[in-house]
Design a protein around this motif. Structure first.
Motif, PDB file in Angstrom:
ATOM      1  N   THR A   1       0.864  -1.232  -0.106  1.00 13.61           N
ATOM      2  CA  THR A   1       0.138  -0.181  -0.020  1.00 13.61           C
ATOM      3  C   THR A   1       0.922   1.284   0.040  1.00 13.61           C
ATOM      4  OG1 THR A   1      -0.191   0.166   2.406  1.00 13.61           O
ATOM      5  CG2 THR A   1      -2.008  -1.225   1.242  1.00 13.61           C
ATOM      6  N   ILE A   2       0.127   2.346  -0.128  1.00 16.83           N
ATOM      7  CA  ILE A   2       0.924   3.632  -0.098  1.00 16.83           C
ATOM      8  C   ILE A   2       1.831   3.737   1.337  1.00 16.83           C
ATOM      9  CG2 ILE A   2       0.706   6.149  -0.275  1.00 16.83           C
ATOM     10  CD1 ILE A   2      -1.408   5.578  -2.188  1.00 16.83           C
ATOM     11  N   ASP A   3       1.085   3.430   2.407  1.00 14.49           N
ATOM     12  CA  ASP A   3       1.600   3.609   3.558  1.00 14.49           C
ATOM     13  C   ASP A   3       2.748   2.849   3.921  1.00 14.49           C
ATOM     14  OD1 ASP A   3      -0.134   5.757   4.283  1.00 14.49           O
ATOM     15  OD2 ASP A   3      -1.635   4.195   5.152  1.00 14.49           O
ATOM     16  N   THR A   4       2.459   1.495   3.624  1.00 16.70           N
ATOM     17  CA  THR A   4       3.713   0.607   3.717  1.00 16.70           C
ATOM     18  C   THR A   4       4.855   0.702   2.727  1.00 16.70           C
ATOM     19  OG1 THR A   4       2.475  -1.086   1.874  1.00 16.70           O
ATOM     20  CG2 THR A   4       2.176  -1.372   4.402  1.00 16.70           C
ATOM     21  N   VAL A   5       4.602   1.073   1.701  1.00 18.53           N
ATOM     22  CA  VAL A   5       5.923   1.578   0.667  1.00 18.53           C
ATOM     23  C   VAL A   5       6.421   2.689   1.241  1.00 18.53           C
ATOM     24  CG1 VAL A   5       6.578   2.439  -1.519  1.00 18.53           C
ATOM     25  CG2 VAL A   5       4.644   0.080  -1.417  1.00 18.53           C
ATOM     26  N   ARG A   6       5.806   3.804   1.581  1.00 18.37           N
ATOM     27  CA  ARG A   6       6.417   4.985   2.413  1.00 18.37           C
ATOM     28  C   ARG A   6       7.124   4.795   3.417  1.00 18.37           C
ATOM     29  NH1 ARG A   6       2.717  10.235   3.290  1.00 18.37           N
ATOM     30  NH2 ARG A   6       1.459   8.606   4.593  1.00 18.37           N
ATOM     31  N   ASP A   7       6.747   3.963   4.174  1.00 17.95           N
ATOM     32  CA  ASP A   7       7.428   3.367   5.731  1.00 17.95           C
ATOM     33  C   ASP A   7       8.581   2.727   5.292  1.00 17.95           C
ATOM     34  OD1 ASP A   7       5.389   4.416   7.272  1.00 17.95           O
ATOM     35  OD2 ASP A   7       4.388   2.520   7.418  1.00 17.95           O
ATOM     36  N   ALA A   8       8.619   1.817   4.126  1.00 13.51           N
ATOM     37  CA  ALA A   8       9.762   1.136   3.742  1.00 13.51           C
ATOM     38  C   ALA A   8      10.732   2.024   3.306  1.00 13.51           C
ATOM     39  CB  ALA A   8       9.252   0.071   2.654  1.00 13.51           C
ATOM     40  N   LEU A   9      10.431   3.223   2.419  1.00 17.35           N
ATOM     41  CA  LEU A   9      11.276   4.144   1.900  1.00 17.35           C
ATOM     42  C   LEU A   9      11.765   4.915   3.009  1.00 17.35           C
ATOM     43  CD1 LEU A   9       9.537   4.857  -1.507  1.00 17.35           C
ATOM     44  CD2 LEU A   9      11.786   3.412  -1.299  1.00 17.35           C
ATOM     45  N   GLY A  10      10.957   5.154   4.243  1.00 14.35           N
ATOM     46  CA  GLY A  10      11.446   6.151   5.064  1.00 14.35           C
ATOM     47  C   GLY A  10      10.984   7.561   4.995  1.00 14.35           C
ATOM     48  N   GLY A  11       9.876   7.652   4.153  1.00 14.46           N
ATOM     49  CA  GLY A  11       9.125   8.956   3.943  1.00 14.46           C
ATOM     50  C   GLY A  11       9.022   9.175   2.207  1.00 14.46           C
ATOM     51  N   GLY A  12       8.302  10.255   1.927  1.00 15.54           N
ATOM     52  CA  GLY A  12       8.168  10.407   0.556  1.00 15.54           C
ATOM     53  C   GLY A  12       6.827  11.098   0.315  1.00 15.54           C
ATOM     54  N   SER A  13       6.544  11.745  -0.807  1.00 17.46           N
ATOM     55  CA  SER A  13       5.128  12.355  -1.020  1.00 17.46           C
ATOM     56  C   SER A  13       4.145  10.941  -1.396  1.00 17.46           C
ATOM     57  CB  SER A  13       5.357  13.548  -2.168  1.00 17.46           C
ATOM     58  OG  SER A  13       4.192  13.688  -2.572  1.00 17.46           O
ATOM     59  N   ALA A  14       3.070  11.227  -0.724  1.00 23.71           N
ATOM     60  CA  ALA A  14       2.026  10.194  -0.869  1.00 23.71           C
ATOM     61  C   ALA A  14       1.688  10.375  -2.369  1.00 23.71           C
ATOM     62  CB  ALA A  14       0.646  10.263   0.122  1.00 23.71           C
ATOM     63  N   SER A  15       1.307  11.350  -2.710  1.00 28.28           N
ATOM     64  CA  SER A  15       0.900  11.579  -4.271  1.00 28.28           C
ATOM     65  C   SER A  15       1.999  10.776  -5.303  1.00 28.28           C
ATOM     66  CB  SER A  15       0.614  12.853  -4.674  1.00 28.28           C
ATOM     67  OG  SER A  15       1.770  13.563  -4.631  1.00 28.28           O
ATOM     68  N   ALA A  16       3.368  11.049  -5.047  1.00 30.45           N
ATOM     69  CA  ALA A  16       4.545  10.538  -5.936  1.00 30.45           C
ATOM     70  C   ALA A  16       4.266   8.966  -5.955  1.00 30.45           C
ATOM     71  CB  ALA A  16       5.441  11.080  -5.562  1.00 30.45           C
TER      72      ALA A  16
END
Length: 225
Positions: free
Chosen positions: A21-36
């Motif tokens: 999901t967007i949240d799990t991917v952002r957590d894996a990356l350590g942050g980032g824009s949700a739209s991107a």
């Protein structure tokens, strides 16, 4: 953060049995824009979920053609649900991206508004402090003016009392002079009528004249003051 980063993170999550999901991917990356992340994740899913081409069969040409047509039709029918689901997901993701962009724009606008309000608040506090200083200065000047006016009134009252006291003294001295003059005139008349009392009358007259002279000197001294 680019597509490769998002795809790598999504692949690791999928391989590990974790939801992508967007949240799990952002957590894996350590942050980032949700739209991107949402856009790259949609591209990753679209590339990953493409239907595989049917395998080639080594059969007679006519049978191969029939099977090919059948396989193509079957693949299209089998993939129609997936494509429709993907299209629906794409629409949902696009809606989410638009909503995310709108929220980010709104957040930026609110941040700018908050900064403007903070600046206005600081300016208002500075102006209030300046006005407090001005009020304090004016109060000090008013107290000084009242003190000066009070001292002036007291001084004027003292001068008035002194003048009134001098006027009373002058009036008393005038009364004494008039009395002495009257007495001197009476003594002079009595001298003419009583020669026998000439010596005593002369002495009294001289005494009165001396007293009158002293009174005049006192009047002159008071006038000089």
């Amino acid at each position: 953060m680019n597509f490769d980063d998002v795809a790598a993170a999504a692949g690791k999550l999928q391989d590990g049995g974790m939801p992508v999901t967007i949240d799990t991917v952002r957590d894996a990356l350590g942050g980032g824009s949700a739209s991107a992340i949402s856009r790259h994740l949609a591209d990753w899913r679209a590339a990953k979920d493409k239907p595989a081409e049917p395998p080639r069969a080594e059969l007679p040409q006519n049978l191969v053609a029939d099977l090919a047509r059948w396989a193509q039709q079957f693949a299209e029918e089998a993939g129609s649900g997936t494509r429709a689901e993907l299209a629906r997901h794409e629409e949902e993701l696009e809606s989410l991206r638009e909503a995310g962009d709108a929220l980010e724009a709104e957040r930026n606008a609110l941040q700018a508004q908050r900064d403007e309000l903070a600046t206005a608040r600081d300016d208002a506090l500075a102006t209030l402090a300046e006005r407090d200083e001005e009020i304090e200065r004016l109060n000090a000047e008013l107290r000084n003016a009242r003190q000066v006016a009070m001292e002036a009134l007291v001084g004027k009252a003292k001068d008035q009392l002194a003048i009134e006291g001098k006027d009373a003294q002058l009036a008393e001295l005038r009364a004494q002079i008039e009395k002495n003059v009257t007495q001197t005139a009476a003594l002079s008349d009595a001298r003419l009528a009583a020669e026998m009392e000439l010596v005593g009358a002369k002495t009294a007259r001289d005494s009165l004249e001396a007293e009158n002279k002293d009174l005049r000197a006192q009047i002159a001294a008071l006038r000089k003051r």
